[in-house]
Enzyme design. Sequence first.
Site, short mmCIF file in Angstrom:
data_model
loop_
_atom_site.label_atom_id
_atom_site.label_comp_id
_atom_site.label_asym_id
_atom_site.label_seq_id
_atom_site.Cartn_x
_atom_site.Cartn_y
_atom_site.Cartn_z
N HIS A 171 0.83 -1.22 0.00
CA HIS A 171 0.00 0.00 0.00
C HIS A 171 0.86 1.27 0.00
O HIS A 171 0.53 2.26 0.63
CB HIS A 171 -1.00 -0.02 1.17
CG HIS A 171 -2.06 -1.06 0.94
ND1 HIS A 171 -3.18 -0.82 0.17
CD2 HIS A 171 -2.14 -2.35 1.32
CE1 HIS A 171 -3.92 -1.91 0.11
NE2 HIS A 171 -3.31 -2.86 0.79
N ASP A 191 2.44 -4.69 -9.13
CA ASP A 191 2.27 -6.07 -9.58
C ASP A 191 2.71 -6.23 -11.02
O ASP A 191 3.43 -7.15 -11.39
CB ASP A 191 0.81 -6.50 -9.44
CG ASP A 191 0.29 -6.33 -8.03
OD1 ASP A 191 1.12 -6.06 -7.13
OD2 ASP A 191 -0.92 -6.46 -7.82
N GLY A 226 -3.72 -12.94 -3.77
CA GLY A 226 -2.76 -11.86 -3.52
C GLY A 226 -1.40 -12.15 -4.14
O GLY A 226 -0.40 -11.56 -3.74
N GLY A 258 -7.05 -15.00 -6.76
CA GLY A 258 -7.60 -14.31 -5.58
C GLY A 258 -6.80 -14.55 -4.32
O GLY A 258 -7.31 -14.45 -3.21
N ASP A 280 2.59 1.76 -3.28
CA ASP A 280 2.86 2.01 -4.72
C ASP A 280 1.98 3.10 -5.31
O ASP A 280 2.44 3.92 -6.10
CB ASP A 280 2.80 0.72 -5.57
CG ASP A 280 1.47 0.00 -5.56
OD1 ASP A 280 0.59 0.32 -4.73
OD2 ASP A 280 1.30 -0.92 -6.40
C1 GLA Z 1 -2.53 -4.93 -4.88
C2 GLA Z 1 -2.37 -3.85 -5.96
C3 GLA Z 1 -0.96 -3.26 -5.91
C4 GLA Z 1 -0.59 -2.82 -4.51
C5 GLA Z 1 -0.88 -3.92 -3.48
C6 GLA Z 1 -0.65 -3.46 -2.08
O1 GLA Z 1 -1.72 -6.01 -5.15
O2 GLA Z 1 -2.62 -4.39 -7.23
O3 GLA Z 1 -0.87 -2.20 -6.83
O4 GLA Z 1 -1.25 -1.62 -4.17
O5 GLA Z 1 -2.21 -4.40 -3.60
O6 GLA Z 1 0.68 -3.19 -1.89
#
Ligand code: GLA
Length: 334
Positions: free
Chosen positions: A20, A150, A106, A104, A22
């Site tokens: 959280h 990501d 992460g 889903g 980026d």
């Molecule tokens: C998700 C979003 C990323 C980033 C993360 C938290 O994966 O796609 O851009 O914000 O959450 O770090």
Amino acid sequence: MSERLLSYQSPGRVNLIGDHTDYTGGLVLPMAIDRYTTIRGTRAPKTVRLRSQSEPEPVEFQLPISSPEKITPIWGRYIAGVAAEMQNNAHGFDGEISCTIPIGAGLSSSAALEVATALALGDTGTPVERAKLCQRAEFRSVGVPCGIMDQLAVTSGVRDHALLIDCHELTISPVQLPNDTKIIVQFIAERNLATSSYSKRVAQCGVAEKIVGPLRLASLPALTGITDKTVFQRARHVVSENQRVRDFAAMLRSDDLESAGRLMIESHNSLSQDFETSTPQMDAAVATAISQPGVFGARMTGGGFGGCIVILADANAKIDGWQVRAVNAASQLI
Ligand code: GLA
């Protein structure tokens, strides 16, 4: 047009530290992992037709496409979003998708699907351009205002390295992972970022930035100007997390794994208490992990609200979960 069988593969990613941050142009330290989305098939003139081994219905549409957010089945919107962003540069493709990245969880199954799609439809941009294109596609087709981490992690992965990414400058510095360690991912619960409070967190950071300016440049003392308690906590997480990413990269480089592990635990606590993106199950899994012999640190990883935790451990530690290895970026295979 060639009928040659073509194959494109994109890894998923796990983020070691820096969550959280980026979307405020902060620092992150993910790595591309040895779990993949693969698209195999042949070029087709103006039709995109893809079947997925994990979905009952295929996706099919004609190029050019202008409303990717209306495509059904819903998983096809990621494909259509990429095609829409590529505009007239996209060519058609007829093929099949297979995926070893849990959906889903992460671990960026969406970014991997977007980036593999961009390659299959003929994208010729640089890794940074491709990541930006896929980030825009995700927002346009499924409405998630995600940052760039990501997509950049999967377009820029380097074997045996984590990537220190400055999400404002879009610069990437590979950091070698120590040999005598392993990285384990534990799946906790499935979640969907589009229906989570992810966009609420993005908005709260925006409120903080209106008061104190860019969080990537802010210091902790400067945050006292924020009177709303929740917004203050969100900002405190971001500012402290950026510093932890810097410190963590330095600790990896100097092989100080004890300190690196402590930073992971601090990061988890900050995400859990200040940013409120952890869950009781994730907190419990982190507590269990860090009580085990040979574990340096553990934390929730990615967007949160479910998903996975990531553990940094001694190579000989016996820990449940999937061991992941840092791999190279998405590419064409054949
Ligand atoms: C998700 C979003 C990323 C980033 C993360 C938290 O994966 O796609 O851009 O914000 O959450 O770090």
